[in-house]
Design a protein around this motif. Structure first.
Motif, PDB file in Angstrom:
ATOM      1  N   LEU A  41     -22.784 -45.978 -24.234  1.00  0.00           N
ATOM      2  CA  LEU A  41     -22.606 -45.133 -23.048  1.00  0.00           C
ATOM      3  C   LEU A  41     -21.308 -44.337 -23.152  1.00  0.00           C
ATOM      4  O   LEU A  41     -21.250 -43.164 -22.757  1.00  0.00           O
ATOM      5  CB  LEU A  41     -22.605 -45.992 -21.784  1.00  0.00           C
ATOM      6  CG  LEU A  41     -22.655 -45.256 -20.443  1.00  0.00           C
ATOM      7  CD1 LEU A  41     -23.890 -44.348 -20.378  1.00  0.00           C
ATOM      8  CD2 LEU A  41     -22.661 -46.250 -19.287  1.00  0.00           C
ATOM      9  N   VAL A  42     -20.269 -44.952 -23.690  1.00  0.00           N
ATOM     10  CA  VAL A  42     -19.002 -44.256 -23.936  1.00  0.00           C
ATOM     11  C   VAL A  42     -19.224 -43.089 -24.898  1.00  0.00           C
ATOM     12  O   VAL A  42     -18.728 -41.974 -24.673  1.00  0.00           O
ATOM     13  CB  VAL A  42     -17.946 -45.216 -24.501  1.00  0.00           C
ATOM     14  CG1 VAL A  42     -16.723 -44.452 -25.017  1.00  0.00           C
ATOM     15  CG2 VAL A  42     -17.509 -46.223 -23.433  1.00  0.00           C
ATOM     16  N   ALA A  45     -21.101 -40.171 -23.183  1.00  0.00           N
ATOM     17  CA  ALA A  45     -20.222 -39.395 -22.303  1.00  0.00           C
ATOM     18  C   ALA A  45     -19.278 -38.526 -23.115  1.00  0.00           C
ATOM     19  O   ALA A  45     -19.037 -37.358 -22.790  1.00  0.00           O
ATOM     20  CB  ALA A  45     -19.436 -40.337 -21.395  1.00  0.00           C
ATOM     21  N   ARG A  46     -18.745 -39.086 -24.190  1.00  0.00           N
ATOM     22  CA  ARG A  46     -17.816 -38.323 -25.028  1.00  0.00           C
ATOM     23  C   ARG A  46     -18.508 -37.125 -25.669  1.00  0.00           C
ATOM     24  O   ARG A  46     -17.981 -36.003 -25.655  1.00  0.00           O
ATOM     25  CB  ARG A  46     -17.238 -39.233 -26.103  1.00  0.00           C
ATOM     26  CG  ARG A  46     -16.298 -38.511 -27.047  1.00  0.00           C
ATOM     27  CD  ARG A  46     -15.675 -39.450 -28.050  1.00  0.00           C
ATOM     28  NE  ARG A  46     -14.790 -38.717 -28.957  1.00  0.00           N
ATOM     29  CZ  ARG A  46     -14.036 -39.307 -29.884  1.00  0.00           C
ATOM     30  NH1 ARG A  46     -14.047 -40.615 -30.014  1.00  0.00           N
ATOM     31  NH2 ARG A  46     -13.278 -38.572 -30.678  1.00  0.00           N
ATOM     32  N   ALA A  48     -21.341 -35.640 -24.688  1.00  0.00           N
ATOM     33  CA  ALA A  48     -21.831 -34.685 -23.681  1.00  0.00           C
ATOM     34  C   ALA A  48     -20.698 -33.801 -23.171  1.00  0.00           C
ATOM     35  O   ALA A  48     -20.851 -32.580 -23.045  1.00  0.00           O
ATOM     36  CB  ALA A  48     -22.490 -35.438 -22.531  1.00  0.00           C
ATOM     37  N   LEU A  49     -19.549 -34.402 -22.891  1.00  0.00           N
ATOM     38  CA  LEU A  49     -18.395 -33.619 -22.428  1.00  0.00           C
ATOM     39  C   LEU A  49     -17.924 -32.653 -23.513  1.00  0.00           C
ATOM     40  O   LEU A  49     -17.608 -31.486 -23.229  1.00  0.00           O
ATOM     41  CB  LEU A  49     -17.261 -34.562 -22.020  1.00  0.00           C
ATOM     42  CG  LEU A  49     -17.478 -35.387 -20.742  1.00  0.00           C
ATOM     43  CD1 LEU A  49     -16.383 -36.436 -20.597  1.00  0.00           C
ATOM     44  CD2 LEU A  49     -17.523 -34.486 -19.519  1.00  0.00           C
ATOM     45  N   THR A 198     -25.168 -35.690 -28.688  1.00  0.00           N
ATOM     46  CA  THR A 198     -25.617 -35.831 -27.296  1.00  0.00           C
ATOM     47  C   THR A 198     -27.106 -36.157 -27.245  1.00  0.00           C
ATOM     48  O   THR A 198     -27.541 -37.021 -26.464  1.00  0.00           O
ATOM     49  CB  THR A 198     -25.343 -34.530 -26.513  1.00  0.00           C
ATOM     50  OG1 THR A 198     -23.945 -34.226 -26.570  1.00  0.00           O
ATOM     51  CG2 THR A 198     -25.767 -34.676 -25.062  1.00  0.00           C
ATOM     52  N   GLY A 205     -27.802 -42.699 -22.524  1.00  0.00           N
ATOM     53  CA  GLY A 205     -27.051 -42.054 -21.449  1.00  0.00           C
ATOM     54  C   GLY A 205     -27.828 -41.985 -20.149  1.00  0.00           C
ATOM     55  O   GLY A 205     -27.283 -42.249 -19.072  1.00  0.00           O
ATOM     56  N   LEU A 209     -26.691 -43.855 -16.594  1.00  0.00           N
ATOM     57  CA  LEU A 209     -26.056 -42.927 -15.642  1.00  0.00           C
ATOM     58  C   LEU A 209     -25.535 -43.625 -14.372  1.00  0.00           C
ATOM     59  O   LEU A 209     -24.438 -43.306 -13.908  1.00  0.00           O
ATOM     60  CB  LEU A 209     -27.032 -41.809 -15.271  1.00  0.00           C
ATOM     61  CG  LEU A 209     -27.172 -40.673 -16.298  1.00  0.00           C
ATOM     62  CD1 LEU A 209     -28.201 -39.649 -15.829  1.00  0.00           C
ATOM     63  CD2 LEU A 209     -25.815 -40.000 -16.542  1.00  0.00           C
ATOM     64  N   LEU A 212     -22.338 -45.225 -15.327  1.00  0.00           N
ATOM     65  CA  LEU A 212     -21.322 -44.200 -15.580  1.00  0.00           C
ATOM     66  C   LEU A 212     -20.792 -43.625 -14.272  1.00  0.00           C
ATOM     67  O   LEU A 212     -19.593 -43.357 -14.134  1.00  0.00           O
ATOM     68  CB  LEU A 212     -21.933 -43.090 -16.442  1.00  0.00           C
ATOM     69  CG  LEU A 212     -20.973 -42.132 -17.160  1.00  0.00           C
ATOM     70  CD1 LEU A 212     -20.051 -42.891 -18.105  1.00  0.00           C
ATOM     71  CD2 LEU A 212     -21.767 -41.084 -17.936  1.00  0.00           C
ATOM     72  N   TRP A 220     -12.754 -42.823 -16.532  1.00  0.00           N
ATOM     73  CA  TRP A 220     -13.090 -41.409 -16.712  1.00  0.00           C
ATOM     74  C   TRP A 220     -11.938 -40.644 -17.377  1.00  0.00           C
ATOM     75  O   TRP A 220     -12.172 -39.724 -18.174  1.00  0.00           O
ATOM     76  CB  TRP A 220     -13.443 -40.768 -15.378  1.00  0.00           C
ATOM     77  CG  TRP A 220     -14.896 -40.916 -15.035  1.00  0.00           C
ATOM     78  CD1 TRP A 220     -15.460 -41.767 -14.138  1.00  0.00           C
ATOM     79  CD2 TRP A 220     -15.980 -40.198 -15.640  1.00  0.00           C
ATOM     80  NE1 TRP A 220     -16.830 -41.627 -14.135  1.00  0.00           N
ATOM     81  CE2 TRP A 220     -17.171 -40.666 -15.035  1.00  0.00           C
ATOM     82  CE3 TRP A 220     -16.067 -39.220 -16.621  1.00  0.00           C
ATOM     83  CZ2 TRP A 220     -18.433 -40.182 -15.391  1.00  0.00           C
ATOM     84  CZ3 TRP A 220     -17.318 -38.724 -16.972  1.00  0.00           C
ATOM     85  CH2 TRP A 220     -18.478 -39.208 -16.364  1.00  0.00           C
ATOM     86  N   LEU A 223     -12.350 -41.255 -21.013  1.00  0.00           N
ATOM     87  CA  LEU A 223     -13.495 -40.520 -21.555  1.00  0.00           C
ATOM     88  C   LEU A 223     -13.166 -39.040 -21.735  1.00  0.00           C
ATOM     89  O   LEU A 223     -13.495 -38.432 -22.768  1.00  0.00           O
ATOM     90  CB  LEU A 223     -14.702 -40.677 -20.622  1.00  0.00           C
ATOM     91  CG  LEU A 223     -15.309 -42.078 -20.518  1.00  0.00           C
ATOM     92  CD1 LEU A 223     -16.403 -42.100 -19.452  1.00  0.00           C
ATOM     93  CD2 LEU A 223     -15.856 -42.536 -21.866  1.00  0.00           C
TER      94      LEU A 223
END
Length: 332
Positions: A41-42, A45-46, A48-49, A198, A205, A209, A212, A220, A223
């Motif tokens: 999950l980390v 997020a990494r 996707a950002l 991603t 992910g 969600l 997250l 956050w 992340l």
């Protein structure tokens, strides 16, 4: 004019040193994030950002916004290998100290020339024996780092970081083979890689969600730091800085990353530095610098011999003039 050049050089050096500090701190950030959230999950997020930021830079940047077939053809497989690197690294960081993670991953510097086409099998022949002596020092260093307070069975995290160093070396060698001599824009290539990552982490992910969304502000922050600073910022700034200095000079500054990883782990992570780990850290840094210097000198000498052969043989075709790559570790 000379003063301006020196000032620009010092400014570039400081920026490269900042990149090394950021990458060195990435291990503690990843460790902190994975203590609150599952590893996959980390990573989702990494990625996707990072993808959102890269897409924004491509959309509002100068020049053509479309990707070439070459960039897509190269970016997809490199995106997959990059995911493999980060999965093994992040699981490793979650099960060892941030200092050990940063030091062990620096083995990439001596492993890459062994796998790279320009090392053992490329022009100039095999690497000199002294390079393997430097690699031996690094292997001894890994043993000391794994020992902690005394010799015992290796910890899972240390073994994972050892595997991550090997996987990263494969990735770096593959980057060289797929990008040399091709018109590939770094930002566009990075964007493809983040989109691939991603997509691969999307099932995890989507399922995670709700978890997250419940993450606290501290998680956050880690992340966002991993995505924006340790990924997008560090890569783009590194590319900008290397264009303004020599790759050899850049590699020496970026090679300080394990030192910063150890310093951040001790100062901010509350990790302890025992006599054995201190000796291992010193041997690792010294061994990687030694191996890097030997490999760089060997490659330079091979290049000079090749240019001489081309001049002596009018029918010989010169190889593309490719900038020296700095094969340093690049954080988590």
């Amino acid at each position: 004019m000379h003063r301006e050049c020196m000032s620009e050089l010092r400014r570039t050096d400081l920026i490269l040193l900042l990149v090394a500090v950021v990458w060195g701190s990435s291990y503690l950030s990843a460790q902190t994030a994975t203590s609150a959230l599952p590893v996959l999950l980390v990573l989702f997020a990494r990625y996707a950002l990072s993808a959102l930021v890269c897409l924004g830079l491509v959309a509002f940047g100068r020049g053509p916004r479309r990707w070439t077939r070459e960039e897509l053809r190269v970016g997809v497989p490199l995106g997959v290998t990059q995911v493999a690197v980060l999965v093994v690294e992040t699981y490793g960081v979650a099960h060892t100290s941030a200092a050990n993670a940063g030091l062990i991953i620096s083995l990439t510097i001596v492993l890459t020339p062994l796998l790279d086409r320009g090392g053992r099998h490329g022009r100039g022949g095999g690497l000199p024996p002294v390079f393997f002596a430097a690699a031996g020092v690094c292997v001894l260093a890994v043993g000391l780092l794994m020992s902690g307070n005394g010799f015992h069975a290796p910890r899972l995290g240390d073994l994972l970081m050892l595997g991550a160093a090997l996987v990263r070396a494969v990735h770096v060698a593959l980057v060289g083979r797929l990008t040399v001599g091709r018109a590939i824009r770094p930002l566009h290539l990075t964007t493809v890689q983040t989109l691939v990552g991603t997509a691969l982490f999307l099932p995890t992910g989507v399922a995670g969600l709700p978890t997250l969304a419940r993450a606290d502000s501290g998680t956050w922050t880690q992340l966002v730091y991993l995505a924006l600073f340790c990924s997008v910022f560090a890569f783009l700034v590194q590319t900008w800085a290397v264009q303004r200095t020599s790759a050899s000079r850049a590699s020496l500054l970026l090679g300080t990353e394990p030192v910063w990883a150890m310093a951040v782990g001790i100062a901010l992570g509350g990790e302890r530095l025992t006599a054995l780990t201190a000796l291992g850290a010193a041997l690792m840094v010294g061994g990687t610098y030694w191996g890097q210097a030997v490999e760089r000198a060997h490659r330079t000498a091979a290049g000079v011999r090749h240019e001489t052969d081309v001049q002596d043989d009018p029918d010989a075709l010169p190889e593309p003039d490719v900038r020296d790559r700095a094969t340093t570790a690049t954080g988590v």
